[in-house]
Design an enzyme around this catalytic site. Structure first.
Site, PDB file in Angstrom:
ATOM      1  N   LYS A 152       3.799   8.644  11.673  1.00 31.01           N
ATOM      2  CA  LYS A 152       2.475   8.552  12.289  1.00 31.01           C
ATOM      3  C   LYS A 152       2.594   7.928  13.677  1.00 31.01           C
ATOM      4  O   LYS A 152       2.043   8.415  14.646  1.00 31.01           O
ATOM      5  CB  LYS A 152       1.573   7.706  11.386  1.00 31.01           C
ATOM      6  CG  LYS A 152       0.137   7.606  11.813  1.00 31.01           C
ATOM      7  CD  LYS A 152      -0.679   6.959  10.691  1.00 31.01           C
ATOM      8  CE  LYS A 152      -2.091   6.643  11.131  1.00 31.01           C
ATOM      9  NZ  LYS A 152      -2.886   6.044  10.058  1.00 31.01           N
TER      10      LYS A 152
ATOM     11  N   GLU B 161      13.229   2.625  10.975  1.00 28.67           N
ATOM     12  CA  GLU B 161      14.067   3.402  10.056  1.00 28.67           C
ATOM     13  C   GLU B 161      14.064   4.882  10.431  1.00 28.67           C
ATOM     14  O   GLU B 161      15.107   5.533  10.515  1.00 28.67           O
ATOM     15  CB  GLU B 161      13.538   3.265   8.612  1.00 28.67           C
ATOM     16  CG  GLU B 161      13.674   1.890   8.015  1.00 28.67           C
ATOM     17  CD  GLU B 161      12.462   0.998   8.258  1.00 28.67           C
ATOM     18  OE1 GLU B 161      11.748   1.207   9.270  1.00 28.67           O
ATOM     19  OE2 GLU B 161      12.234   0.099   7.436  1.00 28.67           O
TER      20      GLU B 161
ATOM     21  N   GLY C 275      -1.237   6.265   5.971  1.00 31.12           N
ATOM     22  CA  GLY C 275       0.095   6.741   5.578  1.00 31.12           C
ATOM     23  C   GLY C 275       0.193   7.118   4.113  1.00 31.12           C
ATOM     24  O   GLY C 275       0.605   8.230   3.758  1.00 31.12           O
ATOM     25  N   ARG C 276      -0.216   6.196   3.234  1.00 25.40           N
ATOM     26  CA  ARG C 276      -0.047   6.451   1.797  1.00 25.40           C
ATOM     27  C   ARG C 276      -1.062   7.448   1.253  1.00 25.40           C
ATOM     28  O   ARG C 276      -1.011   7.807   0.079  1.00 25.40           O
ATOM     29  CB  ARG C 276      -0.098   5.133   1.029  1.00 25.40           C
ATOM     30  CG  ARG C 276      -1.308   4.269   1.326  1.00 25.40           C
ATOM     31  CD  ARG C 276      -1.080   2.837   0.850  1.00 25.40           C
ATOM     32  NE  ARG C 276      -2.193   1.953   1.197  1.00 25.40           N
ATOM     33  CZ  ARG C 276      -2.324   1.337   2.371  1.00 25.40           C
ATOM     34  NH1 ARG C 276      -1.426   1.539   3.323  1.00 25.40           N
ATOM     35  NH2 ARG C 276      -3.335   0.531   2.596  1.00 25.40           N
TER      36      ARG C 276
ATOM     37  N   GLU D 212       0.090  -1.389  -1.920  1.00 22.54           N
ATOM     38  CA  GLU D 212      -0.144  -1.602  -0.489  1.00 22.54           C
ATOM     39  C   GLU D 212      -1.655  -1.632  -0.208  1.00 22.54           C
ATOM     40  O   GLU D 212      -2.105  -2.270   0.738  1.00 22.54           O
ATOM     41  CB  GLU D 212       0.519  -0.471   0.312  1.00 22.54           C
ATOM     42  CG  GLU D 212       1.021  -0.917   1.670  1.00 22.54           C
ATOM     43  CD  GLU D 212       1.919   0.124   2.319  1.00 22.54           C
ATOM     44  OE1 GLU D 212       3.140   0.012   2.184  1.00 22.54           O
ATOM     45  OE2 GLU D 212       1.397   1.055   2.942  1.00 22.54           O
TER      46      GLU D 212
ATOM     47  N   HIS E 138      14.014   3.962 -24.311  1.00 21.75           N
ATOM     48  CA  HIS E 138      15.329   3.409 -24.655  1.00 21.75           C
ATOM     49  C   HIS E 138      15.681   2.255 -23.746  1.00 21.75           C
ATOM     50  O   HIS E 138      16.842   1.860 -23.646  1.00 21.75           O
ATOM     51  CB  HIS E 138      16.391   4.509 -24.568  1.00 21.75           C
ATOM     52  CG  HIS E 138      16.095   5.639 -25.497  1.00 21.75           C
ATOM     53  ND1 HIS E 138      16.651   5.747 -26.746  1.00 21.75           N
ATOM     54  CD2 HIS E 138      15.231   6.686 -25.378  1.00 21.75           C
ATOM     55  CE1 HIS E 138      16.162   6.819 -27.350  1.00 21.75           C
ATOM     56  NE2 HIS E 138      15.300   7.409 -26.544  1.00 21.75           N
TER      57      HIS E 138
ATOM     58  N   LYS F 133       7.889  -5.106   9.823  1.00 20.27           N
ATOM     59  CA  LYS F 133       8.360  -4.341  10.981  1.00 20.27           C
ATOM     60  C   LYS F 133       8.696  -5.304  12.125  1.00 20.27           C
ATOM     61  O   LYS F 133       9.680  -5.144  12.837  1.00 20.27           O
ATOM     62  CB  LYS F 133       7.309  -3.320  11.423  1.00 20.27           C
ATOM     63  CG  LYS F 133       7.138  -2.161  10.422  1.00 20.27           C
ATOM     64  CD  LYS F 133       6.183  -1.072  10.924  1.00 20.27           C
ATOM     65  CE  LYS F 133       6.007   0.035   9.888  1.00 20.27           C
ATOM     66  NZ  LYS F 133       5.226   1.183  10.309  1.00 20.27           N
TER      67      LYS F 133
HETATM   68  C1  G6Q Z   1       1.404   3.457   4.600  1.00 17.56           C
HETATM   69  C2  G6Q Z   1       2.042   2.415   5.389  1.00 17.56           C
HETATM   70  C3  G6Q Z   1       3.515   2.611   5.627  1.00 17.56           C
HETATM   71  C4  G6Q Z   1       3.836   3.700   6.652  1.00 17.56           C
HETATM   72  C5  G6Q Z   1       5.311   3.618   7.015  1.00 17.56           C
HETATM   73  C6  G6Q Z   1       5.727   4.691   7.996  1.00 17.56           C
HETATM   74  O1  G6Q Z   1       0.241   3.490   4.296  1.00 17.56           O
HETATM   75  O2  G6Q Z   1       1.348   2.222   6.559  1.00 17.56           O
HETATM   76  O3  G6Q Z   1       4.204   2.896   4.443  1.00 17.56           O
HETATM   77  O4  G6Q Z   1       3.520   4.947   6.156  1.00 17.56           O
HETATM   78  O5  G6Q Z   1       5.593   2.343   7.523  1.00 17.56           O
HETATM   79  O6  G6Q Z   1       4.978   4.612   9.172  1.00 17.56           O
HETATM   80  P1  G6Q Z   1       5.058   5.775  10.220  1.00 17.56           P
HETATM   81  O7  G6Q Z   1       4.510   7.009   9.616  1.00 17.56           O
HETATM   82  O8  G6Q Z   1       4.271   5.300  11.403  1.00 17.56           O
HETATM   83  O9  G6Q Z   1       6.507   5.960  10.558  1.00 17.56           O
END
Ligand code: G6Q
Length: 543
Positions: free
Chosen positions: A208, A214, A269-270, A355, A386, A506
């Site tokens: 986003k 990462e 994001g989620r 989250e 198990h 972050k």
């Molecule tokens: C989701 C969070 C988090 C985010 C990641 C990746 O709701 O905000 O999990 O999706 O940190 O972020 P970017 O899409 O900006 O790389």
């Protein structure tokens, strides 16, 4: 602004009393006293059947829980979300993942502007691109067709599509190898690339912000791997596409803006897997199946916004969760799908739920004095049986659980599926009703062994049953949990759509990274433990 703290409301106090009243009531009693219970405490919607009769509630409890939801303004809050109000107040954003799967010809406005034309345009762009890749019309830099798709993203830009790709594998084009790389640990990328031909590999970089450490690190390394083999910067345009809200950063990376798929700040994001964040999923399963999945999401959206509270599946799951979390002292909630294709489902829900509602400050900025989001966890059955089910059956903790199963198998070989379903049913039965001392003794068990073989029962479960794990069903199931989490957030009066805890992580790593890298001993200003650990790692790495 709420006039009264949650725990001082009438609805809350009634539930505290009700928990005390039901303290010694068992599921055996509840089923014996109410023969219609199993018939009445169930509900069907959007291809999902929910049996919630094996919960530690009676009808009065349910009414009181629904009264709590009502008094906390769940219906109004849902309407505000669906119509595009800026309900994510700490980030000043609308929350409109429901617009991403809106199937009707309606306008949904943010600040007076209808977002639907842009939503449809991006879905069309994704469809054209995925058709081209899947058919072989899209060629790599050397003229070879794409055989491997690597999704690079993390958190919300990884878990949803990765979960859905696993879930819908039977609907995927099998000659296209799809992998998801998220971890900044180089192992993840290196292992994903083993044996792949760069000339046949397409990277979908999903972020986003397009700044996440990462994802950017993995994308740069993937770029280097590609250029090392193909030796020409121009290759990037044929082998990299981006999904982002940040056009400038995408262009700076060298990705052709024509190969960029946008989404918007009102997509969290989620909650983003129905947006362009689902591009890799669409590449795997095709436009039509993706669209079927959106149909399922949309059906659950409509059910959620239209059904009365007592017949509303997300609301019921939400209030039952509140019951265990806030009135019976449960700390965790397990999600146990009896389907190997749902292996990543709990991981996705874990992020979605923890989250969203892992917050200790309420919407008025006060520390809460009630429990908020539970720990969410789970693994597919029968594997868990198990392993950790022992603790659910005979441990000292109350763990509520959702059992998710399907009548039809994707692979009806031999009697596998009958055995799977037999286990699925047997577990919730045993958890609810247990085994008494008398029953154990009647089986011939004697003496000191008896207490070890007694099961108290009264371990609550929901059973969610669908005919088959189709794209529609996956969409409905995922939306069911999205709205469950939303309702709980409203009841707990927290902001479910920000994630300041993630932002902290972050920022912190950014401070330590240069301290690990500098040649000269850095002046360390952390706590004693962190300083010592940094020195140890520097020494071990020859710095
Ligand atoms: C989701 C969070 C988090 C985010 C990641 C990746 O709701 O905000 O999990 O999706 O940190 O972020 P970017 O899409 O900006 O790389």
């Amino acid at each position: 602004m709420h006039t009264k703290p949650l725990i001082d409301t009438v609805a809350w106090r009634n539930l505290v009393r009700q928990a005390a009243n039901l303290k010694n009531v068992t599921l055996r009693d509840l089923f014996a006293d109410d023969p219609a219970r199993a018939n009445d405490m169930c509900l069907e919607a959007c291809g999902l059947f929910l049996d919630y009769s094996k919960n530690l509630i009676d009808r009065q409890t349910l009414m009181q829980l629904l009264a709590l939801a009502e008094s906390q303004g769940v219906c109004g809050a849902a309407e505000r979300m669906f119509r595009g109000d800026r309900i994510n107040e700490t980030e000043n954003r609308a929350v409109l993942h429901t617009a991403l799967r809106e199937r009707r010809d309606v306008a949904i406005c943010v600040d007076g502007e209808d977002v639907m034309p842009a939503v449809r345009a991006v879905l069309d762009q994704m469809g054209v691109f995925s058709d081209a890749v899947r058919s072989g019309a899209w060629l790599g830099h050397t003229g070879k067709r794409v055989r491997n798709v690597i999704n690079i993203g993390i958190g919300g830009s990884d878990l949803g599509p990765a979960m859905a790709y696993e879930a819908l594998k039977p609907y995927s084009q099998r000659d296209l190898q799809v992998k998801f790389v998220s971890n900044v640990d180089g192992t993840h990328l290196v292992e994903a690339l083993v044996g792949l031909d760069p000339a046949e590999t397409l990277f979908v970089v999903v972020s986003k912000t397009f700044t996440t450490q990462e994802t950017m690190t993995n994308a740069q390394s993937a770029r280097a791997w590609l250029l090392d083999a193909l030796g020409d910067e121009a290759a990037v345009a044929r082998h990299f596409v981006a999904v982002s809200t940040n056009t400038e950063a995408v262009a700076a990376f060298g990705i052709d803006p024509a190969n960029m798929f946008v989404f918007w700040d009102w997509v969290g994001g989620r909650y983003s897997m129905c947006s362009a964040v689902g591009l890799t999923l669409m590449l795997a399963i095709g436009n039509e199946n993706f669209s079927r999945m959106l149909d399922g999401f949309h059906a659950m959206d409509r059910h959620f916004i239209e059904a009365p509270l007592e017949e509303n599946m997300p609301v019921l799951l939400a209030v039952l969760g509140v019951w265990y979390n806030n009135f019976l002292g449960a700390q965790t909630h397990a999600v146990l799908p009896y389907d190997q294709y749902l292996a990543r489902f709990a991981a996705h829900l874990q992020q979605m739920d923890m989250e969203s509602n892992g917050k200790y400050v309420d919407q008025d900025g006060h520390c809460v004095n009630w429990q908020t989001g539970p720990v969410i966890w789970g693994e597919p059955g029968t594997n868990g049986q198990h392993a950790f089910y022992q603790l659910i059956h005979q441990g000292t903790k109350l763990i509520s659980a959702d059992f998710i199963g399907f009548c039809q198998s994707q692979h009806p070989i031999g009697d596998h599926h009958d055995k799977l379903l037999a286990n699925f049913l047997a577990q919730t039965e045993a958890l609810a009703f247990g085994k008494t001392r008398d029953e154990v003794e009647r089986e011939g068990v004697k003496g000191t062994l008896v207490p070890h073989k007694v099961f108290t029962g009264n371990r609550p479960t929901n059973t969610i049953l669908a005919d088959k794990l189709t794209p529609e069903v996956l969409g409905a199931l995922t939306a069911l949990y999205e709205h469950k989490v939303f309702v709980q957030g409203v009841i707990w009066h927290v902001f479910s759509f920000d994630q300041w805890g993630v932002e902290l992580g972050k920022a912190l790593a950014g401070k330590i990274l240069p301290e690990l890298l500098t040649v000269d001993e850095p002046a360390l200003e952390h706590d004693g433990s962190t300083n010592a650990l940094i020195r140890r790692i520097r020494a071990a790495r020859g710095r």
